[in-house]
Design a protein around this motif. Structure first.
Motif, PDB file in Angstrom:
ATOM      1  N   UNK A 224       0.831  -1.207   0.000  1.00  0.00           N
ATOM      2  CA  UNK A 224       0.000   0.000   0.000  1.00  0.00           C
ATOM      3  C   UNK A 224       0.864   1.256   0.000  1.00  0.00           C
ATOM      4  N   UNK A 225       1.961   1.208   0.760  1.00  0.00           N
ATOM      5  CA  UNK A 225       2.897   2.338   0.791  1.00  0.00           C
ATOM      6  C   UNK A 225       3.515   2.561  -0.587  1.00  0.00           C
ATOM      7  N   UNK A 226       3.924   1.478  -1.232  1.00  0.00           N
ATOM      8  CA  UNK A 226       4.505   1.574  -2.582  1.00  0.00           C
ATOM      9  C   UNK A 226       3.485   2.149  -3.556  1.00  0.00           C
ATOM     10  N   UNK A 227       2.255   1.681  -3.455  1.00  0.00           N
ATOM     11  CA  UNK A 227       1.194   2.172  -4.344  1.00  0.00           C
ATOM     12  C   UNK A 227       0.965   3.666  -4.162  1.00  0.00           C
ATOM     13  N   UNK A 228       0.929   4.114  -2.904  1.00  0.00           N
ATOM     14  CA  UNK A 228       0.723   5.545  -2.623  1.00  0.00           C
ATOM     15  C   UNK A 228       1.888   6.382  -3.151  1.00  0.00           C
ATOM     16  N   UNK A 229       3.105   5.861  -3.017  1.00  0.00           N
ATOM     17  CA  UNK A 229       4.278   6.576  -3.528  1.00  0.00           C
ATOM     18  C   UNK A 229       4.219   6.698  -5.047  1.00  0.00           C
ATOM     19  N   UNK A 230       3.789   5.637  -5.714  1.00  0.00           N
ATOM     20  CA  UNK A 230       3.688   5.657  -7.179  1.00  0.00           C
ATOM     21  C   UNK A 230       2.632   6.651  -7.654  1.00  0.00           C
TER      22      UNK A 230
END
Length: 204
Positions: A183-189
């Motif tokens: 989820x963190x990676x998705x938000x960063x992207x």
């Protein structure tokens, strides 16, 4: 526990053996609440992470089957399916991040590649978390043995209930943590896409 409470209630209403319902009805009601709460609690804390995903019938049937076994309090009969679920789950993550894996690689091997990816891309803040994840690779390796030799994947003697619960909780807790990373990676992207978007191309 519920049967014992019912037995006491029958005796107390009839005032047999010195039981008195009016005297102890508050204790009776509290015991009913405790019994009800215990019935509602699941043996696997993070079973909700065993999710269905859109447009993947096989994956959805697998997730449904695992949850049904947990609902029936039979974790030992679902160990092989849990292994398959985790294999499909980690393979999908590797595919999402363009992590190269081979078709015949073991679960611990592909999990190790995923851990290496998130560590290399600085998705982990503490050394302790990194060590836990790296140790989890060895735990996953042991899960291969459980799947092959102590589950219904083959004609095996099934692992006992208590250890099956421990394995389920360990694996689902790991999946829960990985989901937070994703989820963190998705938000960063999403943030990067917004920051680099060419707003002049928008039709308004």
């Amino acid at each position: 526990m519920t049967a014992l409470i019912d037995y006491w209630y029958t005796k107390a209403i009839a005032k047999e053996d010195g039981f008195d319902f009016e005297k102890d009805k508050n204790i009776y009601n509290e015991c009913l609440k405790i019994a009800s709460r215990l019935k509602e609690e699941t043996i696997v804390e993070e079973i909700d992470v065993i999710n269905e995903i859109e447009d993947d019938r096989d994956f959805n049937l697998l997730a449904k089957s695992i949850r049904e076994s947990i609902d029936k309090n039979e974790p030992e009969v679902a160990l092989d399916r849990l292994h398959t679920y985790v294999m499909k789950f980690i393979r999908q993550l590797c595919e999402n991040h363009n992590i190269e894996i081979k078709k015949d690689e073991s679960l611990n091997a592909i999990f190790g590649k995923y851990v290496k990816y998130i560590v290399a891309n600085e998705k982990i803040e503490s050394k302790m978390t990194e060590r836990i994840l790296k140790y989890s690779i060895h735990v996953i390796e042991a899960f291969n043995d459980i799947r092959n030799n102590r589950s219904f994947a083959h004609d095996n003697k099934i692992l006992n209930y208590s250890e099956s619960v421990l394995i389920f909780n360990n694996i689902t807790n790991s999946i829960k943590f990985i989901e937070t990373i994703e989820k963190t990676i998705e938000q960063e992207n999403i943030k990067i896409e917004v920051e680099t978007a060419d707003w002049q191309d928008l039709p308004f």
